[in-house]
Write an enzyme that holds these catalytic residues in place. Structure first.
Site, PDB file in Angstrom:
ATOM      1  N   LEU A   1      -3.286  -5.044   6.366  1.00 45.87           N
ATOM      2  CA  LEU A   1      -2.643  -5.370   6.284  1.00 45.87           C
ATOM      3  C   LEU A   1      -2.020  -5.061   4.780  1.00 45.87           C
ATOM      4  O   LEU A   1      -2.884  -4.672   3.705  1.00 45.87           O
ATOM      5  CB  LEU A   1      -2.631  -7.378   5.727  1.00 45.87           C
ATOM      6  N   PRO A   2      -0.988  -5.279   3.477  1.00 40.93           N
ATOM      7  CA  PRO A   2      -0.973  -5.109   3.061  1.00 40.93           C
ATOM      8  C   PRO A   2      -1.390  -6.017   1.558  1.00 40.93           C
ATOM      9  O   PRO A   2      -1.937  -4.866   0.748  1.00 40.93           O
ATOM     10  CB  PRO A   2       0.754  -5.214   2.677  1.00 40.93           C
TER      11      PRO A   2
ATOM     12  N   THR B   1      -6.847  -3.869   1.691  1.00 36.87           N
ATOM     13  CA  THR B   1      -7.578  -3.516   0.532  1.00 36.87           C
ATOM     14  C   THR B   1      -6.880  -5.214  -0.568  1.00 36.87           C
ATOM     15  O   THR B   1      -5.899  -5.602  -0.631  1.00 36.87           O
ATOM     16  CB  THR B   1      -6.913  -3.491  -0.687  1.00 36.87           C
TER      17      THR B   1
ATOM     18  N   LYS C   1     -14.121  -1.582  -3.427  1.00 37.26           N
ATOM     19  CA  LYS C   1     -13.472  -0.222  -3.032  1.00 37.26           C
ATOM     20  C   LYS C   1     -12.338  -0.395  -4.582  1.00 37.26           C
ATOM     21  O   LYS C   1     -11.944   0.414  -4.742  1.00 37.26           O
ATOM     22  CB  LYS C   1     -12.634  -1.332  -2.161  1.00 37.26           C
TER      23      LYS C   1
ATOM     24  N   LYS D   1      -1.097  -1.848  -6.903  1.00 35.74           N
ATOM     25  CA  LYS D   1      -1.295  -2.972  -6.723  1.00 35.74           C
ATOM     26  C   LYS D   1      -3.119  -2.588  -6.505  1.00 35.74           C
ATOM     27  O   LYS D   1      -3.897  -3.945  -7.162  1.00 35.74           O
ATOM     28  CB  LYS D   1      -1.183  -3.426  -5.119  1.00 35.74           C
TER      29      LYS D   1
HETATM   30  P1  NAD Z   1       1.355  -0.455   5.400  1.00 33.02           P
HETATM   31  O1  NAD Z   1       2.315  -1.068   4.515  1.00 33.02           O
HETATM   32  O2  NAD Z   1       1.453   1.240   5.748  1.00 33.02           O
HETATM   33  O3  NAD Z   1       1.137  -1.044   6.876  1.00 33.02           O
HETATM   34  C1  NAD Z   1       0.921  -3.206   7.346  1.00 33.02           C
HETATM   35  C2  NAD Z   1       1.682  -3.038   7.828  1.00 33.02           C
HETATM   36  O4  NAD Z   1       1.122  -4.120   7.689  1.00 33.02           O
HETATM   37  C3  NAD Z   1       2.655  -2.443   8.432  1.00 33.02           C
HETATM   38  O5  NAD Z   1       3.288  -2.120   9.106  1.00 33.02           O
HETATM   39  C4  NAD Z   1       3.856  -4.191   7.779  1.00 33.02           C
HETATM   40  O6  NAD Z   1       4.600  -4.580   9.275  1.00 33.02           O
HETATM   41  C5  NAD Z   1       1.812  -4.803   8.791  1.00 33.02           C
HETATM   42  N1  NAD Z   1       2.481  -6.430   8.654  1.00 33.02           N
HETATM   43  C6  NAD Z   1       2.492  -6.946   7.101  1.00 33.02           C
HETATM   44  N2  NAD Z   1       2.973  -8.731   7.267  1.00 33.02           N
HETATM   45  C7  NAD Z   1       2.288  -8.946   8.544  1.00 33.02           C
HETATM   46  C8  NAD Z   1       1.974  -9.540   8.918  1.00 33.02           C
HETATM   47  N3  NAD Z   1       1.816 -10.673   8.609  1.00 33.02           N
HETATM   48  N4  NAD Z   1       1.803 -10.243  10.634  1.00 33.02           N
HETATM   49  C9  NAD Z   1       1.856  -8.856  11.207  1.00 33.02           C
HETATM   50  N5  NAD Z   1       1.501  -7.549  10.333  1.00 33.02           N
HETATM   51  C10 NAD Z   1       2.719  -7.297   9.305  1.00 33.02           C
HETATM   52  O7  NAD Z   1      -0.042   0.153   4.560  1.00 33.02           O
HETATM   53  P2  NAD Z   1      -1.591   0.391   4.637  1.00 33.02           P
HETATM   54  O8  NAD Z   1      -0.857   1.963   3.923  1.00 33.02           O
HETATM   55  O9  NAD Z   1      -1.236   1.152   6.715  1.00 33.02           O
HETATM   56  O10 NAD Z   1      -2.550   0.147   4.074  1.00 33.02           O
HETATM   57  C11 NAD Z   1      -2.656  -1.463   4.525  1.00 33.02           C
HETATM   58  C12 NAD Z   1      -3.932  -2.085   3.318  1.00 33.02           C
HETATM   59  O11 NAD Z   1      -5.332  -0.654   3.487  1.00 33.02           O
HETATM   60  C13 NAD Z   1      -3.834  -2.274   2.189  1.00 33.02           C
HETATM   61  O12 NAD Z   1      -4.040  -2.873   1.954  1.00 33.02           O
HETATM   62  C14 NAD Z   1      -3.887  -1.111   1.351  1.00 33.02           C
HETATM   63  O13 NAD Z   1      -3.837  -0.755  -0.084  1.00 33.02           O
HETATM   64  C15 NAD Z   1      -4.848  -0.408   2.383  1.00 33.02           C
HETATM   65  N6  NAD Z   1      -5.457   1.371   2.360  1.00 33.02           N
HETATM   66  C16 NAD Z   1      -4.593   1.976   2.266  1.00 33.02           C
HETATM   67  C17 NAD Z   1      -4.570   3.603   2.684  1.00 33.02           C
HETATM   68  C18 NAD Z   1      -4.362   4.073   2.734  1.00 33.02           C
HETATM   69  O14 NAD Z   1      -3.936   5.608   2.113  1.00 33.02           O
HETATM   70  N7  NAD Z   1      -2.128   4.128   2.945  1.00 33.02           N
HETATM   71  C19 NAD Z   1      -6.178   3.940   2.566  1.00 33.02           C
HETATM   72  C20 NAD Z   1      -6.963   2.857   2.153  1.00 33.02           C
HETATM   73  C21 NAD Z   1      -6.593   1.214   1.980  1.00 33.02           C
END
Ligand code: NAD
Length: 296
Positions: free
Chosen positions: A65-66, A96, A171, A246
């Site tokens: 999740l975000p 994260t 992280k 963030k």
């Molecule tokens: P994203 O915003 O693409 O995906 C998050 C998903 O969570 C979305 O599809 C959203 O609809 C869903 N969501 C939000 N609230 C929800 C709820 N209450 N119930 C169900 N689904 C819900 O984000 P991301 O890029 O996939 O990143 C996710 C996590 O991973 C974050 O914490 C980010 O910091 C971490 N991260 C991301 C990356 C990257 O390269 N994108 C790399 C490492 C870590």
């Protein structure tokens, strides 16, 4: 193995895909029906809510999740995971978030008998798609061993960082460095090209010299240098600038709590914040090179 997967975004989507490919029976939920459709097209089963995932006969639930507010809501909300999950289900949060929130949610899970790991990842969307993520894991070592079979499908390594919350500590430190190095690579690449270097040749030099880092050799921000980096597709997908803000916020907040100055971290946070304020927050964070080169 039947596994619940909640959060199918830029990272969770490809991670879930790899789990399906490996033969796991995935029950998925996301607020975005488009994201759910991608997973069900690949063979997952859709759940109608977080509560449905929690109440099903899953052995493990993974969340991606975000931010902390979403994690708290999904786990501790009225119809959240903790309200309906059976005690033997192992909970893994790969989002994260700040270490204190991770420890708080894990303590609530443990209080009702559920083991929980914080397992944030590094490796970006490319690593998520290729199944080569690094998991930084906080929690009991025995619970990590239980999770290892599943984590190995999505990543190339899972490192035990210590007790609950320590995965998030690792992280935060890693992403602090990443946020700083991306600005450094943007500045150096831009200067070199402005002074007359071919960007590919400059990247080749840096990547075989002492300036080499992940931001230069895997995720170079200069367009045309790497076919698979977000720079090759207008900085779409990847790791959003707002997510980097963030993470740098998590780092500066954690530094405040322990009284350590974070000079470059705080400056980097402001640089990305200024970029986001221009309406660019959804672009991959490597788009920060636009601060130096308007045409990128
Ligand atoms: P994203 O915003 O693409 O995906 C998050 C998903 O969570 C979305 O599809 C959203 O609809 C869903 N969501 C939000 N609230 C929800 C709820 N209450 N119930 C169900 N689904 C819900 O984000 P991301 O890029 O996939 O990143 C996710 C996590 O991973 C974050 O914490 C980010 O910091 C971490 N991260 C991301 C990356 C990257 O390269 N994108 C790399 C490492 C870590």
């Amino acid at each position: 193995m039947q596994i619940g997967f909640i959060g199918l975004g830029n990272m969770g989507g490809p991670m879930a895909h790899n789990m399906i490919q490996a033969g796991h029976d995935l029950l998925v939920f996301d607020l975005s029906s488009d994201a759910v459709k991608v997973a069900t097209d690949a063979g997952a089963t859709a759940a109608g809510s977080v509560a449905e995932v929690a109440g099903s006969a899953v052995e493990i639930i993974i969340t991606m999740l975000p931010a902390a507010m979403h994690v708290k809501q999904v786990y501790q909300g009225e119809n959240g995971i903790l309200a309906g999950v059976a005690p033997q289900v192992l909970l893994i949060d790969a989002s994260t978030i700040d270490p204190l929130s991770a420890r708080e949610v894990a303590a609530a899970a443990q209080e009702q008998g559920n083991a929980m790991l914080d397992a944030p990842v590094s490796g970006g969307t490319g690593g998520a798609a290729a199944g080569t993520l690094t998991f930084m894991v906080g929690g009991e070592a025995a619970d990590l061993e239980r999770a290892r079979g599943v984590l190995d499908v999505m990543g190339k390594q899972a490192i035990h960082c210590g007790p609950s919350g320590n995965g998030q500590v690792a992280k935060v430190a890693n992403n602090l460095l990443l946020g700083i190095t991306m600005i450094g690579v943007s500045e150096a690449m831009s200067l070199g090209v402005t002074l007359g270097m071919d960007p590919k040749v400059l990247a080749e030099v840096i990547n075989t010299s002492s300036g080499r880092c992940w931001s230069s050799d895997t995720y170079n921000p200069f367009p045309g240098v790497m076919d698979n980096a977000p720079a090759a597709r207008g900085y779409s997908g990847g790791f959003g600038t707002d997510l980097m803000i963030k993470d740098l916020g998590l780092a500066t907040e954690a530094a405040k709590q322990v009284g350590q100055p974070l000079l470059l971290g705080a400056l980097s946070q402001q640089i990305y914040q200024g970029f986001s304020a221009k309406g660019q927050g959804q672009l991959d964070f490597s788009a920060i090179i636009k601060n130096y080169r308007q045409e990128e």
